[in-house]
Design an enzyme around this catalytic site. Structure first.
Site, PDB file in Angstrom:
ATOM      1  N   TRP A 188     -63.249  26.866  -0.743  1.00  0.00           N
ATOM      2  CA  TRP A 188     -63.350  26.819   0.715  1.00  0.00           C
ATOM      3  C   TRP A 188     -63.847  28.187   1.176  1.00  0.00           C
ATOM      4  O   TRP A 188     -63.317  29.209   0.743  1.00  0.00           O
ATOM      5  CB  TRP A 188     -62.026  26.498   1.407  1.00  0.00           C
ATOM      6  CG  TRP A 188     -62.214  26.600   2.886  1.00  0.00           C
ATOM      7  CD1 TRP A 188     -62.888  25.719   3.676  1.00  0.00           C
ATOM      8  CD2 TRP A 188     -61.827  27.687   3.740  1.00  0.00           C
ATOM      9  NE1 TRP A 188     -62.945  26.179   4.969  1.00  0.00           N
ATOM     10  CE2 TRP A 188     -62.305  27.381   5.033  1.00  0.00           C
ATOM     11  CE3 TRP A 188     -61.133  28.882   3.531  1.00  0.00           C
ATOM     12  CZ2 TRP A 188     -62.105  28.232   6.123  1.00  0.00           C
ATOM     13  CZ3 TRP A 188     -60.936  29.734   4.617  1.00  0.00           C
ATOM     14  CH2 TRP A 188     -61.415  29.401   5.897  1.00  0.00           C
ATOM     15  N   GLU A 229     -64.599  22.117  -0.218  1.00  0.00           N
ATOM     16  CA  GLU A 229     -63.836  21.726   0.982  1.00  0.00           C
ATOM     17  C   GLU A 229     -64.634  21.910   2.265  1.00  0.00           C
ATOM     18  O   GLU A 229     -65.038  23.016   2.611  1.00  0.00           O
ATOM     19  CB  GLU A 229     -62.537  22.541   1.042  1.00  0.00           C
ATOM     20  CG  GLU A 229     -61.641  22.178   2.219  1.00  0.00           C
ATOM     21  CD  GLU A 229     -60.319  22.934   2.217  1.00  0.00           C
ATOM     22  OE1 GLU A 229     -60.104  23.800   1.337  1.00  0.00           O
ATOM     23  OE2 GLU A 229     -59.491  22.660   3.114  1.00  0.00           O
ATOM     24  N   LYS A 231     -65.377  21.480   6.518  1.00  0.00           N
ATOM     25  CA  LYS A 231     -64.638  21.759   7.757  1.00  0.00           C
ATOM     26  C   LYS A 231     -65.559  21.578   8.952  1.00  0.00           C
ATOM     27  O   LYS A 231     -66.758  21.815   8.861  1.00  0.00           O
ATOM     28  CB  LYS A 231     -64.102  23.194   7.698  1.00  0.00           C
ATOM     29  CG  LYS A 231     -63.163  23.580   8.813  1.00  0.00           C
ATOM     30  CD  LYS A 231     -62.371  24.837   8.430  1.00  0.00           C
ATOM     31  CE  LYS A 231     -61.522  25.327   9.587  1.00  0.00           C
ATOM     32  NZ  LYS A 231     -60.510  26.292   9.193  1.00  0.00           N
ATOM     33  N   ASP A 262     -59.347  17.909   3.977  1.00  0.00           N
ATOM     34  CA  ASP A 262     -58.190  18.528   4.628  1.00  0.00           C
ATOM     35  C   ASP A 262     -58.074  17.850   5.982  1.00  0.00           C
ATOM     36  O   ASP A 262     -59.027  17.868   6.771  1.00  0.00           O
ATOM     37  CB  ASP A 262     -58.465  20.040   4.760  1.00  0.00           C
ATOM     38  CG  ASP A 262     -57.327  20.805   5.418  1.00  0.00           C
ATOM     39  OD1 ASP A 262     -56.781  20.308   6.425  1.00  0.00           O
ATOM     40  OD2 ASP A 262     -57.002  21.921   4.953  1.00  0.00           O
ATOM     41  N   HIS A 265     -59.279  19.315   9.265  1.00  0.00           N
ATOM     42  CA  HIS A 265     -60.662  19.785   9.343  1.00  0.00           C
ATOM     43  C   HIS A 265     -61.643  18.852  10.026  1.00  0.00           C
ATOM     44  O   HIS A 265     -62.848  18.968   9.842  1.00  0.00           O
ATOM     45  CB  HIS A 265     -61.185  20.088   7.939  1.00  0.00           C
ATOM     46  CG  HIS A 265     -60.605  21.339   7.366  1.00  0.00           C
ATOM     47  ND1 HIS A 265     -61.115  21.963   6.255  1.00  0.00           N
ATOM     48  CD2 HIS A 265     -59.548  22.092   7.760  1.00  0.00           C
ATOM     49  CE1 HIS A 265     -60.392  23.036   5.972  1.00  0.00           C
ATOM     50  NE2 HIS A 265     -59.432  23.127   6.882  1.00  0.00           N
ATOM     51  N   HIS A 289     -56.077  17.997   1.011  1.00  0.00           N
ATOM     52  CA  HIS A 289     -55.292  19.101   1.547  1.00  0.00           C
ATOM     53  C   HIS A 289     -54.491  18.508   2.691  1.00  0.00           C
ATOM     54  O   HIS A 289     -55.035  18.271   3.766  1.00  0.00           O
ATOM     55  CB  HIS A 289     -56.196  20.227   2.061  1.00  0.00           C
ATOM     56  CG  HIS A 289     -56.423  21.295   1.048  1.00  0.00           C
ATOM     57  ND1 HIS A 289     -56.987  22.508   1.356  1.00  0.00           N
ATOM     58  CD2 HIS A 289     -56.124  21.338  -0.279  1.00  0.00           C
ATOM     59  CE1 HIS A 289     -57.046  23.251   0.244  1.00  0.00           C
ATOM     60  NE2 HIS A 289     -56.541  22.562  -0.755  1.00  0.00           N
ATOM     61  N   ASP A 297     -56.888  22.980  14.048  1.00  0.00           N
ATOM     62  CA  ASP A 297     -56.506  23.063  12.633  1.00  0.00           C
ATOM     63  C   ASP A 297     -55.383  24.089  12.476  1.00  0.00           C
ATOM     64  O   ASP A 297     -55.536  25.103  11.819  1.00  0.00           O
ATOM     65  CB  ASP A 297     -57.763  23.471  11.831  1.00  0.00           C
ATOM     66  CG  ASP A 297     -57.493  23.574  10.343  1.00  0.00           C
ATOM     67  OD1 ASP A 297     -56.585  22.888   9.856  1.00  0.00           O
ATOM     68  OD2 ASP A 297     -58.206  24.341   9.671  1.00  0.00           O
ATOM     69  N   ASP A 299     -52.454  23.996  11.035  1.00  0.00           N
ATOM     70  CA  ASP A 299     -51.687  24.054   9.803  1.00  0.00           C
ATOM     71  C   ASP A 299     -50.176  24.079  10.027  1.00  0.00           C
ATOM     72  O   ASP A 299     -49.462  24.898   9.454  1.00  0.00           O
ATOM     73  CB  ASP A 299     -52.147  25.236   8.930  1.00  0.00           C
ATOM     74  CG  ASP A 299     -53.545  25.000   8.356  1.00  0.00           C
ATOM     75  OD1 ASP A 299     -53.722  24.010   7.637  1.00  0.00           O
ATOM     76  OD2 ASP A 299     -54.466  25.798   8.635  1.00  0.00           O
ATOM     77  N   ASP A 329     -51.487  21.941   2.374  1.00  0.00           N
ATOM     78  CA  ASP A 329     -52.126  23.134   2.942  1.00  0.00           C
ATOM     79  C   ASP A 329     -51.660  23.339   4.368  1.00  0.00           C
ATOM     80  O   ASP A 329     -52.225  22.783   5.302  1.00  0.00           O
ATOM     81  CB  ASP A 329     -53.662  22.996   2.882  1.00  0.00           C
ATOM     82  CG  ASP A 329     -54.352  24.260   3.375  1.00  0.00           C
ATOM     83  OD1 ASP A 329     -53.674  25.297   3.517  1.00  0.00           O
ATOM     84  OD2 ASP A 329     -55.574  24.213   3.630  1.00  0.00           O
TER      85      ASP A 329
HETATM   86  C1  RNT Z   1     -58.955  26.615   5.687  1.00  0.00           C
HETATM   87  C2  RNT Z   1     -58.817  25.704   4.531  1.00  0.00           C
HETATM   88  C3  RNT Z   1     -58.331  26.324   3.262  1.00  0.00           C
HETATM   89  C4  RNT Z   1     -57.193  27.305   3.463  1.00  0.00           C
HETATM   90  C5  RNT Z   1     -56.521  27.785   2.202  1.00  0.00           C
HETATM   91  C6  RNT Z   1     -55.637  28.942   2.432  1.00  0.00           C
HETATM   92  O1  RNT Z   1     -59.230  25.981   6.856  1.00  0.00           O
HETATM   93  O2  RNT Z   1     -58.006  24.617   4.867  1.00  0.00           O
HETATM   94  O3  RNT Z   1     -58.002  25.342   2.350  1.00  0.00           O
HETATM   95  O4  RNT Z   1     -56.215  26.786   4.311  1.00  0.00           O
HETATM   96  O5  RNT Z   1     -57.478  28.040   1.250  1.00  0.00           O
HETATM   97 ZN    ZN Z   2     -57.493  23.265   3.295  1.00  0.00          ZN
END
Ligand code: RNT
Ligand code: ZN
Length: 422
Positions: A188, A229, A231, A262, A265, A289, A297, A299, A329
């Site tokens: 990523w 990955e 986004k 993810d 994302h 993720h 996003d 988290d 994640d």
């Molecule tokens: C960031 C991505 C990535 C990170 C990690 C820490 O938007 O989701 O995967 O969260 O690598």
């Molecule tokens: Zn991620």
């Protein structure tokens, strides 16, 4: 919870699900096969161990909160993850970022990392009988400050990041080789731009070129799986992210890589659950993720919500558990970090179990005969079935705290360990 209570409730649940044609013991067996990769970075707010006071910087990802007790050393981190695993049923994996190497006080830049910096992790994983996954770290570094890494027009920076990821793949391969279970190296990068760029094209060409250079080296698939990955946007990359969904999906299909989805994302109305059955027609495997975005996003800690259930249902319904790698994640520094791991992992497990307890054949037959009232009614009724009794039993047979009992364990760990960290 009392053992007799758990057993009694399970016996009843087993009978109720059997009436629907679902064997709860089989569902538990399948759940037990899912090895969730725990993200090491929830324990220390994505700081890592490059310097004693390392902090997350840039990359458009952000940690908020300053709850006491974060891991500050590699020993703290290992102690925390061991505690986490002791409170979870089943077996997990550990997902490391490159900044979590065992650098022993030495300054090791990202283009210098080697297997030796991760050997103590491999040994630790061996002792704990778990697999490791890996991630190059393309943020929190001066060469990422202008928002571009692999797609940078600055050739020195671009080359630096290519080298970093080449080395990451080598390290991941060695993890997979020594541990006897393939390690996923997930790429990523934060690359993108705050305001409307004119030259999107060039950055995407550069990213493609960098990836081609990185993947030129071929490693055995039984040791290494490569994933990329995508986004939609990040903080500071609102107008364009170079590694968009189209970019990486195309790259993964063409080059036989895994794609990482993810669920933070995408646009908030887009659902990763809906993407699974499409993407799996074109790539061999996925990496998830699992996260929870609140308005962006952000988290947040994963919970048992509709989004999570949808993801799990679609994987189970597509009979694709063996093609989906599950990782977490998220990073929340505003609550007990160990508690955050347990809440999120248990929520993910519960979602998969809920999906595994679905009488899918029955639902499909309603669908095929156009009985959509019955389909919807059953989907609602299933939400009231005793799936938690099955999860509690799974915890019981794994000798880990059942239901709310884990809360007191975490409070105790905070009292004994976390609150004493300076
Ligand atoms: C960031 C991505 C990535 C990170 C990690 C820490 O938007 O989701 O995967 O969260 O690598
Ligand atoms: Zn991620």
């Amino acid at each position: 919870m009392k053992k007799e209570q758990v057993l009694k409730a399970y016996a009843d649940a087993k009978e109720q699900y059997a009436a629907l044609g679902v064997n709860t013991d089989d569902s538990i067996k399948k759940l037990d096969q899912i090895k969730i990769s725990l993200h090491c970075w929830q324990s220390d707010d994505v700081g890592g161990f490059e310097t004693p006071d390392a902090e997350l910087g840039g990359g458009g990802i952000m940690v908020t909160g300053n709850y006491p007790g974060k891991a500050r050393t590699i020993d703290h981190l290992r102690q925390d993850i061991e505690k986490v695993m002791s409170l979870l049923p089943g077996q997990q994996r550990l997902n490391l970022h490159a900044i979590y190497g065992d650098f022993k006080g030495e300054k090791v830049d990202r283009d210098q990392i080697e297997v030796k910096h991760f050997q103590s992790w491999i040994d630790w994983a061996k002792e704990n009988k778990i697999g490791l996954d890996f991630n190059p770290t393309c943020f929190s570094h001066p060469y990422a400050n202008d928002g571009f890494t692999l797609s940078s027009k600055n050739e020195k920076h671009r080359k630096f990041w290519v080298e970093h990821i080449k080395r990451s793949r080598k390290i991941a391969t060695e993890m997979g080789r020594q541990l006897g279970t393939p390690s996923i190296n997930n790429i990523w990068i934060p690359d993108g731009s705050k305001d409307t760029p004119v030259d999107r094209n060039k950055h995407r060409e550069l990213l493609k070129k960098s990836l081609d250079e990185i993947f030129a080296e071929v490693y055995p698939v039984e040791y290494l799986k490569d994933s990329v990955e995508c986004k939609l946007f990040g903080i500071g990359s609102e107008s364009m992210v170079v590694g968009s969904h189209e970019f990486y999906l195309g790259y993964a299909i063409k080059n036989n890589k895994l794609i990482t989805l993810d669920n933070g994302h995408f646009h908030p109305t887009e659902q990763v659950g809906d993407k699974i059955s499409s993407v799996l027609l074109y790539v061999d495997e996925l990496l998830l993720h699992i996260s929870r975005g609140v308005r962006w996003d952000s988290d947040h800690v994963v919970i048992f919500n509709d989004e999570m259930q949808f993801i799990a249902q679609e994987i189970v319904r597509a009979n694709a558990l063996n093609r989906v790698n599950v990782a977490l994640d998220y990073f929340d520094a505003s609550i007990n970090r160990i508690g955050a791991y347990i809440i999120g992992t248990r929520a993910a497990q519960l979602s998969f179990l809920f999906a595994l307890l679905e009488p899918t054949v029955k639902l499909k037959s309603y669908e095929e005969s156009g009985n959509n009232f019955e389909r919807l009614a059953w989907l609602e009724v299933l939400k009231t079935k005793p799936f938690s009794a099955v999860y509690n039993y799974y915890c019981l047979i794994n000798n880990v705290p059942v239901s709310e009992d884990y809360i007191a364990e975490i409070q105790q760990y905070e009292k004994d360990i976390l609150s004493k960290r300076k």
